[in-house]
Design a protein around this motif. Structure first.
Motif, PDB file in Angstrom:
ATOM      1  N   ASP A 111     -38.180 -32.440 -17.647  1.00  0.00           N
ATOM      2  CA  ASP A 111     -39.325 -31.548 -18.492  1.00  0.00           C
ATOM      3  C   ASP A 111     -39.247 -32.189 -19.880  1.00  0.00           C
ATOM      4  OD1 ASP A 111     -40.051 -30.050 -16.369  1.00  0.00           O
ATOM      5  OD2 ASP A 111     -39.011 -28.456 -16.745  1.00  0.00           O
ATOM      6  N   GLU A 112     -38.130 -32.307 -20.568  1.00  0.00           N
ATOM      7  CA  GLU A 112     -38.043 -32.540 -21.928  1.00  0.00           C
ATOM      8  C   GLU A 112     -37.849 -34.268 -22.397  1.00  0.00           C
ATOM      9  OE1 GLU A 112     -34.899 -30.495 -23.515  1.00  0.00           O
ATOM     10  OE2 GLU A 112     -35.247 -28.431 -22.735  1.00  0.00           O
ATOM     11  N   HIS A 113     -37.126 -34.835 -21.816  1.00  0.00           N
ATOM     12  CA  HIS A 113     -37.069 -36.244 -21.943  1.00  0.00           C
ATOM     13  C   HIS A 113     -37.690 -37.263 -21.471  1.00  0.00           C
ATOM     14  CE1 HIS A 113     -33.408 -34.617 -24.251  1.00  0.00           C
ATOM     15  NE2 HIS A 113     -32.956 -34.229 -22.890  1.00  0.00           N
ATOM     16  N   LEU A 114     -38.248 -37.041 -20.248  1.00  0.00           N
ATOM     17  CA  LEU A 114     -38.970 -38.135 -19.626  1.00  0.00           C
ATOM     18  C   LEU A 114     -40.177 -38.497 -20.359  1.00  0.00           C
ATOM     19  CD1 LEU A 114     -38.927 -39.990 -16.904  1.00  0.00           C
ATOM     20  CD2 LEU A 114     -40.143 -38.326 -15.855  1.00  0.00           C
ATOM     21  N   PRO A 115     -41.010 -37.566 -20.582  1.00  0.00           N
ATOM     22  CA  PRO A 115     -42.473 -38.040 -21.385  1.00  0.00           C
ATOM     23  C   PRO A 115     -42.237 -38.811 -22.673  1.00  0.00           C
ATOM     24  CG  PRO A 115     -42.637 -35.809 -20.816  1.00  0.00           C
ATOM     25  CD  PRO A 115     -41.279 -36.074 -20.610  1.00  0.00           C
TER      26      PRO A 115
ATOM     27  N   LYS B 278     -29.595 -29.189 -15.499  1.00  0.00           N
ATOM     28  CA  LYS B 278     -29.500 -30.102 -16.263  1.00  0.00           C
ATOM     29  C   LYS B 278     -30.655 -31.246 -15.692  1.00  0.00           C
ATOM     30  CE  LYS B 278     -27.374 -32.338 -19.401  1.00  0.00           C
ATOM     31  NZ  LYS B 278     -27.239 -31.865 -20.641  1.00  0.00           N
ATOM     32  N   ASP B 279     -30.763 -31.497 -14.431  1.00  0.00           N
ATOM     33  CA  ASP B 279     -31.851 -32.450 -14.009  1.00  0.00           C
ATOM     34  C   ASP B 279     -33.184 -31.914 -14.401  1.00  0.00           C
ATOM     35  OD1 ASP B 279     -29.962 -34.097 -12.820  1.00  0.00           O
ATOM     36  OD2 ASP B 279     -30.158 -33.434 -11.100  1.00  0.00           O
TER      37      ASP B 279
ATOM     38  N   ASN C  12     -39.359 -40.721 -23.306  1.00  0.00           N
ATOM     39  CA  ASN C  12     -38.519 -41.890 -22.914  1.00  0.00           C
ATOM     40  C   ASN C  12     -39.705 -42.914 -22.422  1.00  0.00           C
ATOM     41  OD1 ASN C  12     -36.461 -40.977 -23.903  1.00  0.00           O
ATOM     42  ND2 ASN C  12     -35.424 -40.514 -21.870  1.00  0.00           N
ATOM     43  N   PHE C  13     -40.625 -42.451 -21.731  1.00  0.00           N
ATOM     44  CA  PHE C  13     -41.398 -43.185 -20.997  1.00  0.00           C
ATOM     45  C   PHE C  13     -42.512 -43.862 -22.356  1.00  0.00           C
ATOM     46  CE2 PHE C  13     -45.893 -43.918 -18.828  1.00  0.00           C
ATOM     47  CZ  PHE C  13     -45.458 -44.873 -17.968  1.00  0.00           C
ATOM     48  N   PHE C  14     -42.885 -43.202 -23.291  1.00  0.00           N
ATOM     49  CA  PHE C  14     -43.712 -43.525 -24.201  1.00  0.00           C
ATOM     50  C   PHE C  14     -42.978 -44.451 -25.079  1.00  0.00           C
ATOM     51  CE2 PHE C  14     -45.004 -43.371 -28.696  1.00  0.00           C
ATOM     52  CZ  PHE C  14     -46.124 -43.676 -28.667  1.00  0.00           C
ATOM     53  N   ASP C  15     -41.444 -44.427 -25.330  1.00  0.00           N
ATOM     54  CA  ASP C  15     -40.785 -45.221 -25.924  1.00  0.00           C
ATOM     55  C   ASP C  15     -40.654 -46.569 -25.048  1.00  0.00           C
ATOM     56  OD1 ASP C  15     -40.563 -43.642 -28.196  1.00  0.00           O
ATOM     57  OD2 ASP C  15     -38.350 -42.850 -27.215  1.00  0.00           O
ATOM     58  N   PHE C  16     -40.426 -46.398 -24.024  1.00  0.00           N
ATOM     59  CA  PHE C  16     -40.393 -47.591 -23.064  1.00  0.00           C
ATOM     60  C   PHE C  16     -41.388 -48.547 -23.137  1.00  0.00           C
ATOM     61  CE2 PHE C  16     -41.606 -49.287 -18.828  1.00  0.00           C
ATOM     62  CZ  PHE C  16     -40.603 -50.325 -18.731  1.00  0.00           C
ATOM     63  N   LEU C  17     -42.600 -47.902 -23.114  1.00  0.00           N
ATOM     64  CA  LEU C  17     -43.970 -48.685 -22.939  1.00  0.00           C
ATOM     65  C   LEU C  17     -44.276 -49.262 -24.413  1.00  0.00           C
ATOM     66  CD1 LEU C  17     -46.579 -46.422 -21.187  1.00  0.00           C
ATOM     67  CD2 LEU C  17     -45.451 -48.592 -20.417  1.00  0.00           C
TER      68      LEU C  17
END
Length: 125
Positions: free
Chosen positions: A13-17, A7-8, A19-24
């Protein structure tokens, strides 16, 4: 351990890129909005302080609830993996005793429990 690790890694792999773009993107919008409001109407920050305090209280309550639901989701997922593993290893015995329907109903019950926890977590989010 395999359940947690899988799960980690999937989250990284799937959500972090994305989510980071959405955060910025959101960060730049918030900073731009704050700068524009402070330039046009600085007195609007007075009620904003009360709103921020209320939102921090709601966030505190939500974080506690979300953490408990995530834990419930994880604990209800582990029996699925162990049942699936034991079913695969004992497949010859299950077929020889014609117990496919019993195993299917037990597996469906485990899936239903996990789906309930996952649905609550997704609805809360």
């Amino acid at each position: 351990i395999l359940n947690r690790f899988t799960k980690d890694i999937a989250a990284v792999d799937e959500h972090l890129p994305w989510n980071f773009f959405d955060f910025l993107n959101c960060l730049s919008e918030v900073i731009g909005t704050i700068l524009l409001v402070s330039w046009l109407n600085p007195s609007s920050f007075i009620p904003a302080v009360f709103v921020i305090i209320g939102l921090l209280f709601i966030r505190y309550r939500f974080a506690r609830c979300s953490r408990d639901l995530k834990r419930l989701d994880s604990t209800s997922r582990s029996p699925i993996y162990s049942y699936l593993t034991s079913t695969i290893h004992g497949l010859k015995v299950i077929r020889s005793y014609r117990a496919e329907n019993i195993c299917l109903s037990q597996f469906s019950s485990l899936i239903d429990d996990n789906t309930r926890a996952n649905y609550l977590f997704m609805t809360t989010n």
